[in-house]
Design a protein around this motif. Structure first.
Motif, short mmCIF file in Angstrom:
data_model
loop_
_atom_site.label_atom_id
_atom_site.label_comp_id
_atom_site.label_asym_id
_atom_site.label_seq_id
_atom_site.Cartn_x
_atom_site.Cartn_y
_atom_site.Cartn_z
N VAL A 1 21.79 -11.22 6.50
CA VAL A 1 20.61 -11.97 6.47
C VAL A 1 20.84 -13.16 7.14
CG1 VAL A 1 18.89 -12.66 4.68
CG2 VAL A 1 19.86 -10.32 4.39
N ARG B 1 19.97 -12.84 -16.34
CA ARG B 1 19.18 -12.34 -17.60
C ARG B 1 20.24 -13.08 -18.74
NH1 ARG B 1 16.28 -6.71 -16.23
NH2 ARG B 1 16.06 -7.49 -14.16
N LEU C 1 12.41 -10.04 6.15
CA LEU C 1 11.84 -10.28 5.12
C LEU C 1 11.07 -11.75 5.24
CD1 LEU C 1 10.74 -9.19 2.08
CD2 LEU C 1 12.71 -10.62 1.28
N ILE D 1 22.05 -12.86 0.08
CA ILE D 1 21.55 -14.11 0.42
C ILE D 1 22.29 -15.04 0.73
CG2 ILE D 1 19.01 -13.21 -0.34
CD1 ILE D 1 19.74 -15.13 -2.77
N ASP E 1 11.69 -2.85 -3.36
CA ASP E 1 11.74 -4.49 -3.94
C ASP E 1 10.58 -4.66 -4.70
OD1 ASP E 1 12.36 -7.15 -4.02
OD2 ASP E 1 11.96 -7.50 -1.81
N GLY E 2 10.29 -5.98 -5.24
CA GLY E 2 9.05 -6.41 -5.67
C GLY E 2 8.97 -5.70 -7.40
N ILE E 3 10.14 -5.46 -7.99
CA ILE E 3 10.19 -4.61 -9.23
C ILE E 3 10.41 -5.71 -10.44
CG2 ILE E 3 11.46 -3.38 -10.88
CD1 ILE E 3 12.95 -2.08 -8.07
N VAL F 1 23.82 -4.84 -4.28
CA VAL F 1 22.53 -5.23 -4.87
C VAL F 1 22.26 -5.17 -6.51
CG1 VAL F 1 20.17 -4.56 -4.63
CG2 VAL F 1 21.33 -4.60 -2.77
N GLU G 1 12.37 -2.74 1.09
CA GLU G 1 12.47 -3.84 2.17
C GLU G 1 13.71 -2.92 3.47
OE1 GLU G 1 16.27 -4.89 2.41
OE2 GLU G 1 16.12 -3.19 1.11
N ILE H 1 21.21 -9.06 -7.49
CA ILE H 1 20.02 -9.23 -8.61
C ILE H 1 20.85 -9.97 -9.71
CG2 ILE H 1 18.57 -7.58 -7.72
CD1 ILE H 1 19.44 -5.84 -10.50
N PHE I 1 16.07 -0.89 0.11
CA PHE I 1 16.08 -0.87 -1.50
C PHE I 1 14.62 -1.19 -1.87
CE2 PHE I 1 20.34 -1.61 -0.37
CZ PHE I 1 21.17 -1.07 -1.12
N ALA J 1 20.91 -13.63 -8.91
CA ALA J 1 19.80 -14.54 -8.77
C ALA J 1 19.00 -14.55 -9.92
CB ALA J 1 18.80 -13.62 -7.80
N TYR J 2 19.23 -13.76 -11.01
CA TYR J 2 18.62 -13.77 -12.32
C TYR J 2 19.64 -13.13 -13.14
CZ TYR J 2 15.74 -13.04 -16.44
OH TYR J 2 15.14 -13.09 -17.63
FE1 N7H Z 1 16.09 -10.67 -3.65
N1 N7H Z 1 17.39 -6.63 -1.44
O1 N7H Z 1 16.68 -5.88 -0.79
O2 N7H Z 1 18.80 -6.74 -1.48
N2 N7H Z 1 16.09 -8.64 -4.20
N3 N7H Z 1 16.21 -10.15 -1.66
N4 N7H Z 1 15.87 -12.91 -2.98
N5 N7H Z 1 15.78 -11.30 -5.51
C1 N7H Z 1 15.64 -8.32 -5.26
O3 N7H Z 1 13.99 -6.70 -8.86
C2 N7H Z 1 16.49 -8.96 -1.14
C3 N7H Z 1 15.77 -13.21 -1.98
C4 N7H Z 1 15.85 -12.45 -6.32
O4 N7H Z 1 15.12 -10.18 -11.95
C5 N7H Z 1 15.98 -6.85 -5.13
O5 N7H Z 1 12.18 -6.61 -7.05
C6 N7H Z 1 16.77 -9.22 0.27
C7 N7H Z 1 15.84 -14.49 -2.09
C8 N7H Z 1 15.40 -12.48 -7.57
O6 N7H Z 1 16.68 -8.91 -11.65
C9 N7H Z 1 16.16 -6.42 -4.00
C10 N7H Z 1 16.49 -10.40 0.61
C11 N7H Z 1 16.10 -14.84 -3.21
C12 N7H Z 1 15.28 -10.96 -7.93
C13 N7H Z 1 16.29 -7.67 -3.35
C14 N7H Z 1 16.31 -11.17 -0.61
C15 N7H Z 1 15.98 -13.80 -4.05
C16 N7H Z 1 15.51 -10.25 -6.55
C17 N7H Z 1 15.38 -5.94 -6.40
C18 N7H Z 1 16.50 -11.12 1.98
C19 N7H Z 1 16.15 -16.42 -3.99
C20 N7H Z 1 15.12 -10.41 -9.33
C21 N7H Z 1 13.97 -5.34 -6.77
C22 N7H Z 1 16.34 -10.52 2.97
C23 N7H Z 1 16.58 -17.54 -3.64
C24 N7H Z 1 16.13 -10.18 -10.15
C25 N7H Z 1 13.27 -6.28 -7.80
C26 N7H Z 1 15.93 -9.80 -11.36
C27 N7H Z 1 15.43 -9.10 -6.46
C28 N7H Z 1 16.64 -7.88 -1.85
C29 N7H Z 1 16.02 -12.58 -0.68
C30 N7H Z 1 16.27 -13.61 -5.37
C31 N7H Z 1 16.30 -5.07 -3.50
C32 N7H Z 1 16.97 -8.17 1.37
C33 N7H Z 1 16.15 -15.59 -0.83
C34 N7H Z 1 15.16 -13.61 -8.59
#
Ligand code: N7H
Length: 506
Positions: free
Chosen positions: A484, A378, A423, A460, A202-204, A312, A196, A372, A200, A375-376
């Motif tokens: 953000v 674990r 995003l 967030i 993303d989508g892992i 993060v 992103e 992370i 970082f 948001a989860y």
């Molecule tokens: Fe997040 N980031 O770049 O910092 N997110 N996220 N997210 N996010 C995750 O595991 C990011 C947003 C979750 O299972 C990663 O895929 C950014 C919202 C959840 O361990 C990174 C934005 C919400 C997870 C980012 C953003 C979430 C997660 C690690 C907005 C829900 C899985 C990659 C611009 C309300 C946690 C990965 C787990 C992972 C980022 C938005 C939720 C790098 C930049 C709005 C549940």
């Protein structure tokens, strides 16, 4: 997980395709407004046969994987373009969908009406959102068409995406449907691919869904389909969307007003195999984020990369900061990115997600407020994995906007299009108040979750400015500005393929 859930057979030919994950480089979102019920029905009837199912998407992805395994590459010979559709409450009403009043309060109200609850305040408040999310236009949004396609080499890169867009435009014109707005997203170019805008990966981490995206790898941790789809057993063995669906648990601090779980009277039968979709346009101030980690890291005795990773919970490469099960003799992953010495950590799917916070209760490696971890959480206790698994979401986001140019200043009051990047966040769940809203409000925005004084999610959280972040081992709490900003969004319902036909016919 209940036995009922484990035995569940999913109607993959009837569920819309993005529940299985389009996984495409190019995505386009068309926000539509219908003029009246009859023309809306005619439009839906004609588009319905073109909607990709989860089975289509899964079959394509399996074929792609098999060919790539044999030849080393597949992108040159195998391409696909997918179309899905979802509706707002107003859209379903206009279509004359039966028993709409039974839909939950969160969905009926819509995202902008829930702004206070989810903390969209100050410069994230709906008054500052961009079209089509500005009032009164936002009330005219009836449907969201999701388009996704593989790129084609050369100057015709978007030819497949344009082709399916053209088809929707034709049908819209034919049936008096207005395209209020088009938002485009795409994976970032070159080495930034899969990352992103803050840099970082993303989508892992995604929940595996029993019967849909469950694999040998994630079988033990897969989640019951009723957490994401209507009409299936959820983690507690209750049927999602049914009259017996329990209210969302509230593991936040006592007395903290989390999203009010609306009593679910039971969704109409036609909602079965459907899912609620949250769409959020999140603008990212890359200059402000970079400036913060540079300015603060020195005084803390950290590098900018280390502080960024602490915020993060993963390094920019995607490598976890926690200890990874099954990787021997890794260097301390909370001090330096372990994937530099052990590339298999980010290359091998068995390792990149193989961690929890069980032996890091005090947050020495990953602060408890890191994105992370909030948001989860674990297996972290509180809230405990049984609760955490009731609040999983299926994330389907894609970056939008131009690449950041070094030297750009942090955002001012007005952000020109040439610097507007971020995003397009999408997530699916069986209940918005139990999924997205709960993660956003009860976890990310709550400074006392998981424990008193941990601080707000640095990525967030939206509800306060400045925001506090507790970095264990350091005396003072960091004071963060918002990097953000919410600039729009909405709540949608994604009906099954037979339900689309039903809505068009009745
Ligand atoms: Fe997040 N980031 O770049 O910092 N997110 N996220 N997210 N996010 C995750 O595991 C990011 C947003 C979750 O299972 C990663 O895929 C950014 C919202 C959840 O361990 C990174 C934005 C919400 C997870 C980012 C953003 C979430 C997660 C690690 C907005 C829900 C899985 C990659 C611009 C309300 C946690 C990965 C787990 C992972 C980022 C938005 C939720 C790098 C930049 C709005 C549940």
């Amino acid at each position: 997980m209940s036995t009922a859930a484990a035995d569940t057979r999913l109607a993959t030919a009837e569920i819309q395709g993005n529940l299985a994950g389009f996984n495409k480089d190019l995505q386009r979102f068309l926000f539509l407004s219908f003029s009246d019920g009859a023309s809306a029905k005619a439009f839906v009837a004609e588009l319905a046969p073109e909607i990709a199912s989860a089975r289509d998407v899964r079959s394509f992805n399996a074929l792609y994987k098999a060919i790539r395994k044999r030849r080393g590459h597949a992108a040159d010979i195998l391409k696909a373009a997918w179309t899905n559709i979802a509706f707002t409450f107003e859209g379903l009403n206009l279509l004359g969908a039966p028993d709409c009043a039974n839909f939950p309060e969160d969905f009926r109200a819509g995202m902008s009406a829930r702004a206070e609850l989810i903390g969209d305040r100050d410069d994230s408040a709906p008054e500052g959102w961009v079209p089509p999310f500005t009032a009164p236009l936002v009330q005219a949004i009836h449907a969201l068409v999701l388009l996704a396609a593989d790129p084609v080499d050369g100057p015709q890169r978007t030819v497949l995406l344009d082709h399916i867009t053209e088809r929707v435009s034709q049908l819209s014109q034919q049936h008096g449907v207005s395209v209020l707005s088009q938002l485009d997203g795409s994976v970032r170019p070159g080495a930034a691919r899969g990352h992103e805008h803050f840099g970082f990966k993303d989508g892992i981490s995604q929940p595996g869904i029993v019967g849909l995206t469950e694999s040998a790898k994630n079988r033990a941790t897969s989640i019951a389909p009723g957490e994401f789809l209507i009409g299936y057993p959820d983690q507690d063995g209750q049927t999602s969307g049914g009259p017996t669906n329990p209210p969302a648990p509230q593991p936040g601090p006592p007395g903290y007003p989390g999203p009010a779980p609306a009593p679910t009277p039971g969704l109409p039968a036609w909602a079965t195999d459907g899912s609620f979709l949250v769409f959020r346009r999140l603008r990212q101030d890359v200059a402000a984020f970079s400036q913060f980690v540079t300015d603060q890291s020195g005084a803390l005795g950290l590098t900018g990369d280390q502080l960024g990773a602490k915020l993060v919970g993963r390094w920019k490469s995607g490598a976890p900061m926690e200890r990874i099960h099954g990787v021997p003799q890794q260097p301390d992953g909370s001090v330096e990115d372990p994937s530099a010495a052990h590339p298999q950590i980010v290359e091998d799917e068995r390792f990149i997600n193989a961690f929890d916070y069980g032996d890091d209760q005090d947050g020495a490696r990953v602060p408890r407020a890191a994105h992370i971890r909030k948001a989860y959480p674990r297996a972290e206790d509180p809230p405990g994995d049984a609760v955490a698994d009731r609040h999983r979401i299926l994330r389907r986001g894609v970056p939008y906007g131009p690449e950041f140019a070094p030297g750009e200043a942090p955002y001012g009051q007005v952000v020109p299009d040439t610097q507007d990047r971020g995003l397009l966040f999408l997530c699916y769940q069986a209940s918005i108040s139990k999924g997205f809203e709960f993660v956003q409000q009860t976890w990310a925005n709550t400074p006392d979750f998981p424990q008193s004084g941990d601080g707000r999610d640095p990525i967030i959280s939206q509800d306060a400015q400045p925001r506090e972040f507790n970095l264990p081992g350091h005396e003072t709490h960091l004071q963060m500005n918002r990097w953000v900003q919410t600039t729009g969004g909405g709540y949608f319902f994604t009906p099954s393929l037979p339900a689309l036909q039903h809505l068009a016919d009745t």
